[in-house]
Design an enzyme around this catalytic site. Structure first.
Site, PDB file in Angstrom:
ATOM      1  N   HIS A   1       0.841  -1.202   0.000  1.00  0.00           N
ATOM      2  CA  HIS A   1       0.000   0.000   0.000  1.00  0.00           C
ATOM      3  C   HIS A   1       0.880   1.257   0.000  1.00  0.00           C
ATOM      4  O   HIS A   1       0.610   2.211  -0.729  1.00  0.00           O
ATOM      5  CB  HIS A   1      -0.878   0.052   1.265  1.00  0.00           C
ATOM      6  CG  HIS A   1      -1.889  -1.050   1.402  1.00  0.00           C
ATOM      7  ND1 HIS A   1      -2.027  -1.800   2.551  1.00  0.00           N
ATOM      8  CD2 HIS A   1      -2.828  -1.516   0.540  1.00  0.00           C
ATOM      9  CE1 HIS A   1      -3.018  -2.676   2.396  1.00  0.00           C
ATOM     10  NE2 HIS A   1      -3.509  -2.529   1.184  1.00  0.00           N
TER      11      HIS A   1
ATOM     12  N   SER B   1      -2.854  -7.800   3.207  1.00  0.00           N
ATOM     13  CA  SER B   1      -3.086  -7.605   4.641  1.00  0.00           C
ATOM     14  C   SER B   1      -3.464  -8.939   5.286  1.00  0.00           C
ATOM     15  O   SER B   1      -3.031  -9.255   6.395  1.00  0.00           O
ATOM     16  CB  SER B   1      -4.211  -6.596   4.867  1.00  0.00           C
ATOM     17  OG  SER B   1      -3.872  -5.367   4.307  1.00  0.00           O
TER      18      SER B   1
ATOM     19  N   ARG C   1      -1.843  -6.413  -8.102  1.00  0.00           N
ATOM     20  CA  ARG C   1      -0.629  -7.172  -7.795  1.00  0.00           C
ATOM     21  C   ARG C   1      -0.386  -8.280  -8.792  1.00  0.00           C
ATOM     22  O   ARG C   1       0.743  -8.555  -9.172  1.00  0.00           O
ATOM     23  CB  ARG C   1      -0.727  -7.772  -6.391  1.00  0.00           C
ATOM     24  CG  ARG C   1      -0.686  -6.764  -5.288  1.00  0.00           C
ATOM     25  CD  ARG C   1      -1.179  -7.329  -3.998  1.00  0.00           C
ATOM     26  NE  ARG C   1      -2.562  -7.761  -4.144  1.00  0.00           N
ATOM     27  CZ  ARG C   1      -3.351  -8.090  -3.135  1.00  0.00           C
ATOM     28  NH1 ARG C   1      -2.890  -8.070  -1.916  1.00  0.00           N
ATOM     29  NH2 ARG C   1      -4.596  -8.459  -3.347  1.00  0.00           N
TER      30      ARG C   1
ATOM     31  N   LYS D   1     -16.515  -7.558   9.794  1.00  0.00           N
ATOM     32  CA  LYS D   1     -17.193  -7.465  11.089  1.00  0.00           C
ATOM     33  C   LYS D   1     -16.183  -7.347  12.217  1.00  0.00           C
ATOM     34  O   LYS D   1     -16.395  -6.633  13.171  1.00  0.00           O
ATOM     35  CB  LYS D   1     -18.079  -8.692  11.289  1.00  0.00           C
ATOM     36  CG  LYS D   1     -19.334  -8.598  10.444  1.00  0.00           C
ATOM     37  CD  LYS D   1     -20.498  -9.324  11.109  1.00  0.00           C
ATOM     38  CE  LYS D   1     -21.804  -9.070  10.397  1.00  0.00           C
ATOM     39  NZ  LYS D   1     -21.915  -9.777   9.117  1.00  0.00           N
TER      40      LYS D   1
END
Ligand code: PNS
Length: 166
Positions: free
Chosen positions: A17, A128, A90, A41
């Site tokens: 990022h 991530s 990517r 969530k």
């Protein structure tokens, strides 16, 4: 003034990022890192932590702003009077979902253009999700995330460890 929005969940920010944001600053007058509220969530990092991390990493870059958004991305981009959505690509595996998203966003907001950028090769396999998995299983993530992310991951691990013993 060319204003770009770089949206995502950034849970957490990776060096991939960071690389895209830095490249974006050379193309646009300003790049807004827009973190989606409620993207999962149960994110590992709270919204406040994610905002703090981006702020810290780009504290010397006046043309990088951090913001949060919810609802439709195109509505946010319009509200911010931005012209461009930046997304990182990517690998081929990213393409299909990104293509769908870009075309849907174009239908919803025809004046907004999506620009795809490729990160440096060494970051093409990082996500991530993978960072969280590797770290939680004891793997090394140094060099793949900013130092502040590594230290905050360690803090979380310590807290979790303490909670388990108490
Ligand atoms: O980092 P991510 O999880 O790949 O980011 C995905 C994101 C936040 C860009 C996407 O989920 C999004 O734009 N959500 C906002 C809701 C929206 O506009 N949905 C329609 C997009 S086609």
């Amino acid at each position: 003034m060319k204003l770009a929005v770089y949206p995502g969940s950034f849970d957490p920010l990776t060096n991939g990022h960071v690389d895209i944001i830095e490249r974006g600053t050379h193309l646009f007058d300003k790049i807004i890192v827009a973190i989606l509220v409620n993207v999962e969530k149960a994110p590992l990092f709270t919204m406040q932590e994610r905002v703090e991390i981006v702020r810290e990493v780009f504290k010397e870059s006046p043309n990088v702003e951090v913001d949060v958004f919810d609802g439709l991305l195109v509505d946010y981009v319009t509200r911010r009077k931005a012209d461009v959505i930046v997304r990182g690509l990517r690998a081929l595996s990213d393409f299909e979902a990104e293509f769908q998203m870009a075309l849907m966003n174009r239908r919803l907001g025809p004046k907004i253009e999506t620009v795809f950028m490729m990160p440096a090769e060494q970051y093409t396999y990082i996500s991530s999700r993978l960072i969280k998995e590797v770290f939680s299983l004891g793997g090394q993530v140094r060099g793949l995330v900013p130092a502040i992310v590594e230290s905050r991951l360690k803090d979380k691990q310590l807290k979790k460890g303490n909670a388990n013993v108490s």
